[in-house]
Design an enzyme around this catalytic site. Sequence first.
Site, PDB file in Angstrom:
ATOM      1  N   ASP A  56       0.907  -0.854  -0.042  1.00 42.20           N
ATOM      2  CA  ASP A  56      -0.246   0.224   0.205  1.00 42.20           C
ATOM      3  C   ASP A  56       0.889   1.018   0.291  1.00 42.20           C
ATOM      4  OD1 ASP A  56      -2.095  -1.523   0.326  1.00 42.20           O
ATOM      5  OD2 ASP A  56      -2.720  -1.094   1.977  1.00 42.20           O
ATOM      6  N   MET A  57      -0.181   2.878  -0.482  1.00 46.25           N
ATOM      7  CA  MET A  57       0.964   3.618  -0.351  1.00 46.25           C
ATOM      8  C   MET A  57       1.719   4.068   0.721  1.00 46.25           C
ATOM      9  SD  MET A  57       0.415   7.821  -1.746  1.00 46.25           S
ATOM     10  CE  MET A  57      -1.159   7.473  -0.091  1.00 46.25           C
TER      11      MET A  57
END
Length: 250
Positions: free
Chosen positions: A64-65
């Site tokens: 995930d970012m």
Amino acid sequence: MAMLEYNPPTDPWTDIVFEDDHILAVNKPSGLLSVPGRLAEHHDSMWSRLQEEYPDIQVVHRLDMSTSGLMVLAKNKRAESALKKQFQFRLTHKIYYARVWGHVEQEEGEIDLPLICDWPNRPLQKVCFEDGKPSKTLFQVAKREEQEDGTKTTIVRLLPITGRSHQLRVHMQALGHPIVGDEFYATEEAKVFSERLELHASELSFYHPKSHWLRSIFVPCDFYPEAEEMIFDYFDPERKLPDYKTLPRP
């Protein structure tokens, strides 16, 4: 739920922790996409930065970012195919660390809750016993903390058995201990406790795509520097890549 603002960190531009002729491992910072987004302003990513120096680099898994930590990428098509097949057959193992809200009472446990995309609020995920995909996470308390103002937090070691989107974040929320700094799943007080999501991918084991021998790579955790290599204390995979014909279909 669109990304309102994207200002990824730039120093260091890349943090390569291992490299040979077939694979490259990098420590991705929180706030940087693993791969480019759809919009031009979201092109900057771990993959696009590495592609400047390694034109043939291929992503085989993502973070995930907001999650920091270890990403392993392939430097050629053969390595890409070999590594992706390992992820497909769940031959890889991972250890994450997270700082969560409150004191987790159990020393260790298992979270077995099926997950599904929350379509009206995507990219959020949610627990769904009717249609959710099987999702399992093992957790272990590494350290209980109390801040000067009395705020209680816990460092947990997370071992995902499955790899669903946002799995660790939703599972810890369901346990009643959301990850601090989580803009999607944390309570307001847990969200503002940290400027970033305190979730870090620390260790990954896999079979080298050329030699087929088991190996692991570790990157330290900035918010829990006591973390150390221990993936084979929890998992005991075969030392050589098994014959896929002997494995159950994923």
